[in-house]
Design a protein around this motif. Structure first.
Motif, mmCIF file in Angstrom:
data_model
loop_
_atom_site.group_PDB
_atom_site.id
_atom_site.type_symbol
_atom_site.label_atom_id
_atom_site.label_comp_id
_atom_site.label_asym_id
_atom_site.label_seq_id
_atom_site.Cartn_x
_atom_site.Cartn_y
_atom_site.Cartn_z
ATOM 1 N N GLY A 83 4.691 5.605 13.363
ATOM 2 C CA GLY A 83 5.460 6.443 12.589
ATOM 3 C C GLY A 83 5.153 5.754 11.105
ATOM 4 O O GLY A 83 5.160 4.700 10.840
ATOM 5 N N ILE A 84 4.789 6.894 10.348
ATOM 6 C CA ILE A 84 4.570 6.670 8.663
ATOM 7 C C ILE A 84 5.307 7.441 7.976
ATOM 8 O O ILE A 84 5.160 8.740 7.788
ATOM 9 C CB ILE A 84 3.055 6.734 8.595
ATOM 10 C CG1 ILE A 84 2.192 5.955 9.509
ATOM 11 C CG2 ILE A 84 2.892 6.545 6.918
ATOM 12 C CD1 ILE A 84 0.737 6.340 9.376
ATOM 13 N N ASP A 85 6.027 6.885 6.883
ATOM 14 C CA ASP A 85 6.740 7.683 5.756
ATOM 15 C C ASP A 85 5.858 7.539 4.810
ATOM 16 O O ASP A 85 5.919 6.541 3.999
ATOM 17 C CB ASP A 85 8.117 6.678 5.599
ATOM 18 C CG ASP A 85 8.857 7.497 4.531
ATOM 19 O OD1 ASP A 85 8.536 8.703 4.249
ATOM 20 O OD2 ASP A 85 9.835 6.835 3.890
ATOM 21 N N ASN B 3 -3.569 13.446 5.026
ATOM 22 C CA ASN B 3 -3.739 12.359 5.733
ATOM 23 C C ASN B 3 -2.939 11.039 5.094
ATOM 24 O O ASN B 3 -3.180 10.971 4.115
ATOM 25 C CB ASN B 3 -5.237 12.033 5.996
ATOM 26 C CG ASN B 3 -6.016 13.287 6.622
ATOM 27 O OD1 ASN B 3 -5.512 13.867 7.678
ATOM 28 N ND2 ASN B 3 -6.952 13.647 5.875
ATOM 29 N N PRO B 4 -2.480 10.327 6.134
ATOM 30 C CA PRO B 4 -1.676 9.193 5.545
ATOM 31 C C PRO B 4 -2.826 7.925 5.171
ATOM 32 O O PRO B 4 -3.827 7.596 5.818
ATOM 33 C CB PRO B 4 -0.933 8.651 6.724
ATOM 34 C CG PRO B 4 -1.789 9.246 8.041
ATOM 35 C CD PRO B 4 -2.269 10.453 7.299
ATOM 36 N N ILE B 5 -2.535 7.447 3.856
ATOM 37 C CA ILE B 5 -3.573 6.297 3.431
ATOM 38 C C ILE B 5 -2.516 5.286 3.019
ATOM 39 O O ILE B 5 -1.375 5.700 2.890
ATOM 40 C CB ILE B 5 -4.243 7.056 2.488
ATOM 41 C CG1 ILE B 5 -3.652 7.682 1.310
ATOM 42 C CG2 ILE B 5 -5.492 8.004 2.913
ATOM 43 C CD1 ILE B 5 -4.485 8.090 -0.083
ATOM 44 N N GLY B 6 -3.128 4.241 2.257
ATOM 45 C CA GLY B 6 -2.429 2.958 1.870
ATOM 46 C C GLY B 6 -2.778 1.889 2.383
ATOM 47 O O GLY B 6 -3.479 1.720 3.266
ATOM 48 N N TRP B 7 -2.228 0.672 1.807
ATOM 49 C CA TRP B 7 -2.487 -0.562 2.407
ATOM 50 C C TRP B 7 -2.124 -1.026 3.605
ATOM 51 O O TRP B 7 -2.550 -1.534 4.685
ATOM 52 C CB TRP B 7 -2.397 -1.509 1.301
ATOM 53 C CG TRP B 7 -0.973 -2.104 1.107
ATOM 54 C CD1 TRP B 7 -0.030 -1.519 0.188
ATOM 55 C CD2 TRP B 7 -0.265 -2.929 1.764
ATOM 56 N NE1 TRP B 7 1.105 -2.305 0.185
ATOM 57 C CE2 TRP B 7 1.057 -3.072 1.368
ATOM 58 C CE3 TRP B 7 -0.461 -3.742 2.932
ATOM 59 C CZ2 TRP B 7 1.903 -3.997 1.968
ATOM 60 C CZ3 TRP B 7 0.513 -4.711 3.591
ATOM 61 C CH2 TRP B 7 1.537 -4.774 2.784
ATOM 62 N N GLU B 8 -0.640 -0.664 3.992
ATOM 63 C CA GLU B 8 0.026 -0.775 5.277
ATOM 64 C C GLU B 8 -0.921 0.406 6.279
ATOM 65 O O GLU B 8 -1.039 -0.409 7.285
ATOM 66 C CB GLU B 8 1.496 -0.513 4.994
ATOM 67 C CG GLU B 8 2.078 -1.573 4.620
ATOM 68 C CD GLU B 8 3.574 -1.476 4.695
ATOM 69 O OE1 GLU B 8 4.223 -2.342 4.984
ATOM 70 O OE2 GLU B 8 4.049 -0.280 4.694
ATOM 71 N N VAL B 9 -1.183 1.412 6.027
ATOM 72 C CA VAL B 9 -2.014 2.140 6.965
ATOM 73 C C VAL B 9 -3.238 1.608 7.507
ATOM 74 O O VAL B 9 -3.682 1.524 8.494
ATOM 75 C CB VAL B 9 -2.252 3.750 6.426
ATOM 76 C CG1 VAL B 9 -2.741 4.397 7.420
ATOM 77 C CG2 VAL B 9 -0.849 4.375 5.933
ATOM 78 N N ASP B 10 -4.161 1.140 6.282
ATOM 79 C CA ASP B 10 -5.352 0.487 6.646
ATOM 80 C C ASP B 10 -5.023 -0.834 7.482
ATOM 81 O O ASP B 10 -5.919 -1.050 8.593
ATOM 82 C CB ASP B 10 -5.961 -0.033 5.104
ATOM 83 C CG ASP B 10 -6.694 1.192 4.730
ATOM 84 O OD1 ASP B 10 -6.928 2.028 5.143
ATOM 85 O OD2 ASP B 10 -7.133 0.827 3.203
ATOM 86 N N ASP C 83 -2.822 6.290 16.521
ATOM 87 C CA ASP C 83 -2.301 7.915 16.821
ATOM 88 C C ASP C 83 -1.094 7.694 15.343
ATOM 89 O O ASP C 83 0.009 7.387 15.734
ATOM 90 C CB ASP C 83 -1.439 8.007 18.026
ATOM 91 C CG ASP C 83 -0.873 9.252 18.217
ATOM 92 O OD1 ASP C 83 -0.846 10.126 17.190
ATOM 93 O OD2 ASP C 83 -0.271 9.689 19.246
ATOM 94 N N ASN C 84 -1.348 8.100 14.421
ATOM 95 C CA ASN C 84 -0.480 8.226 13.176
ATOM 96 C C ASN C 84 0.057 9.305 13.066
ATOM 97 O O ASN C 84 -0.336 10.529 13.085
ATOM 98 C CB ASN C 84 -1.187 7.712 12.041
ATOM 99 C CG ASN C 84 -2.002 6.519 11.909
ATOM 100 O OD1 ASN C 84 -1.585 5.426 12.623
ATOM 101 N ND2 ASN C 84 -3.222 6.202 11.184
ATOM 102 N N SER D 60 5.537 1.556 16.742
ATOM 103 C CA SER D 60 6.052 0.804 15.433
ATOM 104 C C SER D 60 6.086 1.928 14.378
ATOM 105 O O SER D 60 6.078 3.038 14.501
ATOM 106 C CB SER D 60 5.185 -0.364 15.163
ATOM 107 O OG SER D 60 5.599 -1.079 14.240
ATOM 108 N N GLY D 61 6.495 1.336 13.094
ATOM 109 C CA GLY D 61 6.391 2.367 12.171
ATOM 110 C C GLY D 61 6.306 1.426 10.728
ATOM 111 O O GLY D 61 6.640 0.072 10.687
ATOM 112 N N ILE D 62 5.717 2.008 9.643
ATOM 113 C CA ILE D 62 5.709 1.612 8.327
ATOM 114 C C ILE D 62 6.333 2.378 7.181
ATOM 115 O O ILE D 62 6.060 3.557 7.300
ATOM 116 C CB ILE D 62 4.313 1.230 7.995
ATOM 117 C CG1 ILE D 62 3.275 2.550 8.504
ATOM 118 C CG2 ILE D 62 3.617 0.060 8.636
ATOM 119 C CD1 ILE D 62 2.171 2.236 7.888
ATOM 120 N N ALA D 63 7.265 1.598 6.458
ATOM 121 C CA ALA D 63 7.865 2.236 5.383
ATOM 122 C C ALA D 63 8.232 1.223 4.653
ATOM 123 O O ALA D 63 9.429 1.679 3.860
ATOM 124 C CB ALA D 63 9.037 3.153 5.942
ATOM 125 N N GLY D 64 7.476 0.330 4.214
ATOM 126 C CA GLY D 64 7.841 -1.023 3.378
ATOM 127 C C GLY D 64 8.952 -1.653 4.010
ATOM 128 O O GLY D 64 10.137 -1.780 3.125
#
Length: 302
Positions: A67-69, A83-90, A104-105, A124-128
Motif C-alpha cells: 500500500g502506497i500513500d 505511477n507511484p515513484i519515490g525513494w521508499e517505492v524504489d 504489486d503496488n 506492508s505499506g509505505i507512508a513515511g
C-alpha cells in the motif's frame, strides 16, 4: 509517522521534480528504468537465501502487495502518468524483486493503509512511518532509515546548531509537527539562554516555504528531513541542509505475527544495503543523510 505530523501537497511534486522527466515505463512494466527511478529492477538478482525465508503462501502467490500513500515527495508520490515513484517505492520494489517476488503496488489513502495491513489486504505499506514503541504493539517495523527535523537555508545562514534560529524568522508547514511541537521546545532553550523568540511563518506548500527563504523573507525553513533534503538537492546549490535533529528510525510496518515475512524482507533489504543498491537509491533522491548502517527490526525505543 513522518508525513502526517508534517504535511503533504501535490504542489510539492511540481517544484521538486525539476529536472526529472515523467517515467517512460508503461503500466505494469516493473523492470523499466527512467529518470524517476533510481534502480533498474531487471538488474536485481534474486537472493535464494532471503527467498527461502518467505512464508509458503506468499512464495506461492509470487507477489508482494504494498500500500502506497503517494502524496509525500520524495518518499512516495506520482509521476505524470500516475505511477507511484519515490525513494521508499524504489527501495521496497528492489527488496521485493530480491525475494523473487513481483511488486504489486497499490496507491491508497493514508488512513486506509494500516487497516488493510491488519486485514491482510496489504503485506506492508509505505507512508513515511516512524518506528515507535506504540506502533510496535501491533506491527513489526523493518527499519531502513533515520528521519527527524531538519533545517534548510541559504549557505550564508547555514544552521550548525538549533539555537542558530533564535530570534529569526523560520518558515514552516502549516499544521505540521515543527510549529506545533518542535519549535516551541527550541524556543524555550532560546529564552533560557537570553536569546530572542522564534518568529514562525506558516505556509501551505513546500514551494512557498522554500521561496520565503530564497527571497530573504525567512532565515531558514524546517520540516521532515526527507522533504528538506530533497528541496536542497533540487535547489541547484542555492540551499544547504542542517544536521537532522530529534531522529527516530523509520521504515515499513508488517502485521504482527508475520515473522517469516519480516525476516525475509529484512534479509533482502540488508543484501541491497551491502551491495550498494541502498546507497544508490538514497543518493539518487538526495536523502542520504538518513542512511543507516544496518537494517533493523523494531529499533524504535520512544
Amino acid at each position: 509517522m513522518l508525513k502526517k505530523t508534517l504535511f503533504a501537497t501535490a504542489a510539492i511534486a511540481l517544484v521538486f521534480t525539476a529536472g526529472c522527466s515523467a517515467s517512460d515505463a508503461k503500466d505494469g512494466d516493473a523492470g523499466a528504468a527512467s529518470a524517476t527511478t533510481a534502480v533498474d529492477l531487471a538488474s536485481i538478482e534474486k537472493s535464494d537465501a532471503a527467498a527461502a525465508l518467505l512464508p509458503a503462501d506468499i512464495a506461492e502467490r509470487g507477489t508482494f502487495v504494498l500500500g502506497i500513500d503517494a502524496t509525500y515527495p520524495p518518499n512516495e508520490f506520482k509521476d505524470d502518468a500516475g505511477n507511484p515513484i519515490g525513494w521508499e517505492v524504489d527501495l521496497m520494489n528492489a527488496a521485493t524483486v530480491k525475494l523473487g517476488l513481483e511488486p504489486d503496488n497499490q496507491i491508497s489513502k493514508f488512513e486506509n493503509i494500516i487497516p488493510k495491513i491488519e486485514m491482510d489486504k496489504f503485506d506492508s505499506g509505505i507512508a513515511g512511518y516512524y518506528d515507535t514503541v506504540k506502533r510496535q504493539e501491533n506491527f513489526d517495523m523493518v527499519d531502513f532509515f533515520i528521519a527527524g527535523n531538519q533545517f534548510g537555508s541559504l549557505e550564508e545562514n547555514t544552521i550548525t546548531s538549533e539555537l542558530d534560529i533564535c530570534g529569526q524568522k523560520i518558515s514552516v508547514p502549516n499544521g505540521g509537527s515543527a510549529p506545533l511541537y518542535y519549535l516551541p521546545e527550541v524556543e524555550k532553550r532560546c529564552l533560557a539562554e537570553g536569546k530572542g523568540k522564534i518568529e514562525v511563518m506558516g505556509y501551505d506548500t513546500t514551494e512557498e516555504m522554500v521561496a520565503a527563504v530564497s527571497l530573504g523573507r525567512a532565515y531558514a525553513f524546517v520540516a521532515d528531513s526527507p522533504v528538506v533534503s530533497y528541496a536542497v538537492k533540487n535547489s541547484e546549490g542555492k540551499l544547504v541542509g542542517s544536521d537532522i535533529y530529534e531522529t527516530l528510525p523509520a521504515g515499513a510496518p508488517f502485521k504482527k505475527g508475520n515473522d517469516e515475512l519480516v525476516e525475509a524482507f529484512a534479509a533482502a533489504m540488508q543484501e541491497l544495503h551491502d551491495d550498494g543498491t541502498y546507497d544508490e537509491i538514497l543518493d539518487f533522491w538526495g536523502v542520504e543523510a538518513g542512511r543507516i548502517d544496518t537494517i533493523t527490526v523494531n529499533a524504535g525505543t520512544e
